[in-house]
Design a protein around this motif. Structure first.
Motif, short mmCIF file in Angstrom:
data_model
loop_
_atom_site.label_atom_id
_atom_site.label_comp_id
_atom_site.label_asym_id
_atom_site.label_seq_id
_atom_site.Cartn_x
_atom_site.Cartn_y
_atom_site.Cartn_z
N ALA A 511 0.83 -1.21 0.00
CA ALA A 511 0.00 0.00 0.00
C ALA A 511 0.87 1.26 0.00
CB ALA A 511 -0.94 -0.01 1.20
N ARG A 531 -6.19 3.25 1.34
CA ARG A 531 -5.74 1.86 1.27
C ARG A 531 -4.63 1.59 2.30
NH1 ARG A 531 -2.47 -0.86 -3.81
NH2 ARG A 531 -1.73 -2.66 -2.62
N ALA A 532 -3.69 2.53 2.41
CA ALA A 532 -2.58 2.36 3.35
C ALA A 532 -3.09 2.37 4.79
CB ALA A 532 -1.56 3.47 3.14
#
Lengths: 559, 140
Positions: A511, A531-532
């Motif tokens: 990510a 997402r991270a």
């Protein structure tokens, strides 16, 4: 609005009064000061008349509440429909402790949350970074990962509260964490209601929690505008803040000027990024200070509303009336609170709160009496909240919309502040806009000069601060102060170490790598940050990726 | 020929912001007031580590270091600066503190070697006078 002949005749009568009865009194009892002026240097008339705002045209300059140019307020019924949102800025220690304070405040009748983050969080360092030493959990809550954010809002359904987050340089990351918590709670993300401060320009000018250089920061901000326009229709994607510039020492007129100059820069950046002004214009929020000079403050709020409406309509061609509306949060002026005789601060805060309400604020934080001494204690916060509840529910001032409209003095001051702010904005435009003005230190210097002048006025006695330069007494602080648990830093460090071991590190790394590509490639970073965050990448890790791509800002050190 | 100002060496002061706190209104006002009082003032800017501050004090050869923090990190950061100055053989430098500092912390800061702590409401003149008196050998 006034009849020319009547004004001329009034001017004659006024002269007669000045040379007659007024002069006679002055000869026997001189006034206490040679000159009277507001904190912004606007001359204050002995007693205002229609001659002080002779051009005022009701329909053009005031209008009705909820109508252009919104001088009288952004809604037709204002507080008769619903009181302003009482929103106390709070957060300290770790997420668990702050979660308890939020639940306490909600129980006490507070109607919205306002999250204070600690400095490491605000500057994109995890709690275990060397630069975080001594600062973890001090001025706000320490949030290093999605896990901390889950704890912070445990038991607080995010579809039931509106949340304001004072976060700027890493705003995208904290917003992503908030979204991820909502997803985990099973709440419809589209329904999320709140604000991120996300106003980087005033960080360079006054507040100091910048990370990246200005141009790169502006790109992050327009990414957030675009993302929110599509995904979070009820979210205020920025809160353009005069508050901190005022705290740093600027005047009321400068506060309006610099805030709106920054706002112009954001709107321009949005348009340059290809966004329609009406796609993000309605989600721009503002944040002002409410200071001691009562009538000037009321006038300031009204002037800011009128000037913004005119700028959005005339300069940027916004068509949606919601884009014209300047909706704002207010906080009372922390810098006016004294360490001497701190009980007196309750009275200062009450006056400032009253000015904010008479100025038509949408939400309000009232400062606590102990803020010149420490972080506010629970007792002090309760008194501060009660102060606004008394203004709202006992005083009657909220019953009629914009009750000071038509006051010769307030209309005069409103016009003066608008004119002074316009002059500054023209000057800043000539420099190439707010970003350029900040890069060359213009706004910083203006603020510093005003701050120094203010201090000198206190020291030479031209400005009275009760308990500080007049009416001093030797007293002890009559109440207990809050102490942040010193073990917070160690607890946070241990928690982070454990999280880094437990998470799926392949997912986290993938990510972060994807984020780096997006940031370097120029795509919208919001989905990559989300997402991270979901993969439990920490705040520091995410910001480090962006530091690598964008570089870091170093400020000049003139004084 | 040196002029009369040159005959009396200017007092050299470093004003520093340790830690991450961005509130520098007070630091800048003090810096300007000391400069207006005829001192040579260097301001570090924001976000300085104690190591950077001690190094700057050494490089600039100052007699006074003024530390400002409003974030509550003073308890950790101010004593650390004193420690590092001593390590560099600058134990005689006058270290002053300012900011939002509760009364009860002042005692422990003084024990750690901070000469004086100035809290909100202090007139700038009081700081000027304090520095002059201490550097001319007078007591507090």
């Amino acid at each position: 609005m006034y009849d020319k002949e009547k004004l001329a005749s009034l001017a004659k009568q006024k002269e007669a009064w000045e040379t007659g009865p007024a002069a006679k009194t002055l000869a026997r009892f001189p006034e206490q000061r040679k000159e009277y002026s507001t904190a912004s240097g606007i001359p204050v008339p002995r007693s205002a008349t229609p001659l002080d705002a002779p051009e005022l045209d009701y329909a053009r300059d005031l209008g009705f509440p909820g109508e252009y140019p919104f001088t009288r307020g952004v809604q037709p019924t204002m507080y008769r429909g619903r009181a302003w949102t009482m929103r106390q800025y709070a957060g300290f220690g770790d997420a668990e402790e702050s979660n308890r304070r939020y639940k306490y405040l909600l129980q006490q009748g507070q109607t919205g949350l306002s999250v204070a983050f600690d400095l490491p969080t605000q500057i994109g360092y995890d709690s275990d970074h060397p630069m975080a030493y001594g600062e973890v959990g001090r001025v706000g809550v320490a949030i290093s990962s999605l896990e901390d954010m889950e704890t912070l809002f445990a038991g607080i359904p995010l579809n039931k509260v509106s949340t304001s987050m004072t976060i700027n340089a890493p705003a995208a990351v904290l917003l992503a964490m908030y979204i991820a918590v909502a997803e985990k709670q099973g709440v419809d993300v589209k329904a999320l209601d709140g604000t991120i401060q996300n106003d980087i320009l005033k960080e360079y000018a006054a507040r100091g929690t910048y990370i990246f250089p200005p141009r790169q920061s502006m790109r992050l901000i327009t990414d957030i505008f675009a993302y929110c326009a599509g995904e979070l229709p009820n979210w205020n994607s920025i809160s353009i803040s005069g508050y901190h510039m005022r705290e740093a020492g600027c005047t009321a007129a400068q506060e309006v000027a610099f805030t709106l100059a920054n706002a112009i820069a954001y709107v321009q950046a949005g348009r340059d990024a290809g966004l329609d002004v009406d796609s993000f214009g309605p989600r721009l929020a503002f944040f002002f200070n409410s200071h001691m000079d009562f009538f000037e403050e009321v006038a300031k709020f009204r002037a800011a509303r009128r000037l913004w409406a005119r700028l959005m309509k005339e300069r940027f061609g916004a068509r949606n009336p919601r884009s014209w509306m300047l909706r704002f949060h207010t906080q009372t002026a922390g810098s006016t609170l004294t360490a001497q005789q701190p009980e007196n601060n309750v009275v200062r805060v009450a006056l400032q709160a009253l000015a904010a309400v008479l100025g038509g604020t949408q939400s309000l934080h009232t400062n606590s009496r102990d803020e010149a001494l420490a972080l506010p204690s629970e007792d002090s916060v309760r008194i501060a909240l009660r102060t606004q509840q008394i203004v709202a529910y006992e005083s009657g001032v909220a019953d009629s919309v914009d009750p000071l409209a038509g006051s010769y003095l307030v209309e005069y001051l409103t016009s003066q502040i608008e004119a002074k702010a316009r002059e500054y904005i023209e000057k800043i435009d000539a420099m190439g806009g707010a970003v350029a003005a900040i890069e060359r230190g213009f706004i910083q210097n203006e603020i510093q000069d005003s701050a120094y002048r203010y201090q000198k006025e206190i020291e030479d006695g031209r400005r009275t601060v009760v308990g500080v330069n007049r009416f001093q007494t030797e007293t002890q602080v009559p109440f207990d102060l809050l102490e942040v648990d010193p073990a917070v830093e160690a607890r946070q460090r241990a928690r982070l170490t454990e999280l880094r071991l437990r998470r799926d590190s392949a997912q986290t790394s993938a990510a972060l790598a994807a984020l780096k590509d997006t940031a370097a490639g120029g795509g919208n970073v919001m989905p990559a940050i989300l997402r991270a965050v979901r993969a439990y990448a920490t705040l520091g890790e995410i910001i480090d990726v962006l530091r690598g791509v964008f570089g870091e800002y170093r400020s000049a050190v003139a004084f | 020929m040196p002029d009369s100002v040159g005959l009396e060496a200017k007092i050299r002061v470093l004003i520093a912001k340790p830690g991450l706190d961005g509130h520098d209104r007070g630091a800048k006002v003090i810096a300007r007031a000391l400069r207006d009082a005829g001192m040579e003032v260097i301001y570090t800017g924001l976000r300085q580590t104690p190591e950077q501050i001690a190094e700057a004090a050494l490089q600039e050869d100052v007699q006074v270091v003024g530390l400002s923090s409003l974030s509550g990190a003073h308890r950790h950061l101010f004593p650390r600066v004193v420690e590092l100055l001593r390590e560099k053989g600058m134990g005689d430098v006058l270290v002053l503190g300012g900011g939002v500092i509760p009364e009860k912390d002042i005692t422990s800061l003084k024990e750690a070697g901070i000469t004086e702590v100035f809290t909100p409401g202090t007139p700038t003149g009081a700081v000027v006078e304090f520095i002059r008196r201490r550097l001319s050998g007078g007591g507090a």
